[in-house]
Design an enzyme around this catalytic site. Sequence first.
Site, PDB file in Angstrom:
ATOM      1  N   SER A  81       0.755  -1.271  -0.043  1.00  0.00           N
ATOM      2  CA  SER A  81       0.082  -0.187  -0.088  1.00  0.00           C
ATOM      3  C   SER A  81       0.923   1.162  -0.180  1.00  0.00           C
ATOM      4  CB  SER A  81      -0.897   0.127   1.468  1.00  0.00           C
ATOM      5  OG  SER A  81      -0.193   0.129   2.502  1.00  0.00           O
TER       6      SER A  81
ATOM      7  N   LYS B 172       0.889   4.433   6.670  1.00  0.00           N
ATOM      8  CA  LYS B 172       0.309   5.382   5.829  1.00  0.00           C
ATOM      9  C   LYS B 172       0.941   6.878   6.068  1.00  0.00           C
ATOM     10  CE  LYS B 172      -2.797   2.148   4.732  1.00  0.00           C
ATOM     11  NZ  LYS B 172      -2.752   1.278   3.445  1.00  0.00           N
TER      12      LYS B 172
END
Length: 272
Positions: A68, A145
Amino acid sequence: MSESGSEDDEPTLTERATPADEPAKAGKPPKKKRPFWVELPILIVIAFGLTFLIQTFIAKVYYVPSGSMEQTLHGTTSGGDRILANKVVYDFGDPQPGDVIVFSGPPTWAPEARIPGPSNWFGQVVQSLGSVVGIAPPNEKDYVKRVIATGGQTVMCCDSTGNVVVNGHSLDEPYIYEPIEFIPGQLDCTTTQMSRRCFGPITVPDGQLWVMGDHRSDSADSSYQCQGLPAGSGAQCQGPIPVDNVIGKAVFIVMPPSRWGTISSPDLDAGW
């Protein structure tokens, strides 16, 4: 004949007793050095203890489980980076847009990696020890993230060029990898055939963060579950995360050696 006590009876310098001539003090035999095979386990325990304290309070190594954050960070399919998260930096301030952070996902967040736990006690011990130095598989509820917006800011996607917008400002994000297709006038946020990049606008509550992966087409982040749906559709995004869930700021790639380097955190709201 000289008198008793005269200087002729005094011992000469060479006759005086030296420390070497004095007997060793009773009860204090020379200390024996421990053999190496005895010292080695002690050193290992001390090393693990110091490592545990450092990773609990100062910095910790984390394993990147998914893709990701490609290409900024490599997941397991690309070798699996180990990153160092600074746990002290946010004691003196909150995360800012552009920071790459490690955090515990809220209970409602879908795990990005399914990681089976060990099936026996020996495996559990090995995993616990490995987690201390960042070589064990990660917790499936720990995420990496990038912060896109903070409390009070309004975030949406996309503007006419396909960029994420925060408080009306289009973000320049050179780190994005393989973005979802966006074609102005054909596949955007205003046409019937809406791009899967589209979401919002959403105002981030105070004390929370809107986070997204750099690999936008393969990231279960804050925008997950509401992308590609028009505002007012009733779709609920996975949503922002509490600042209190942040574990630390990802600052360095420590493994593999070929990937050594700092992790960039551009100031996304500079000049606003």
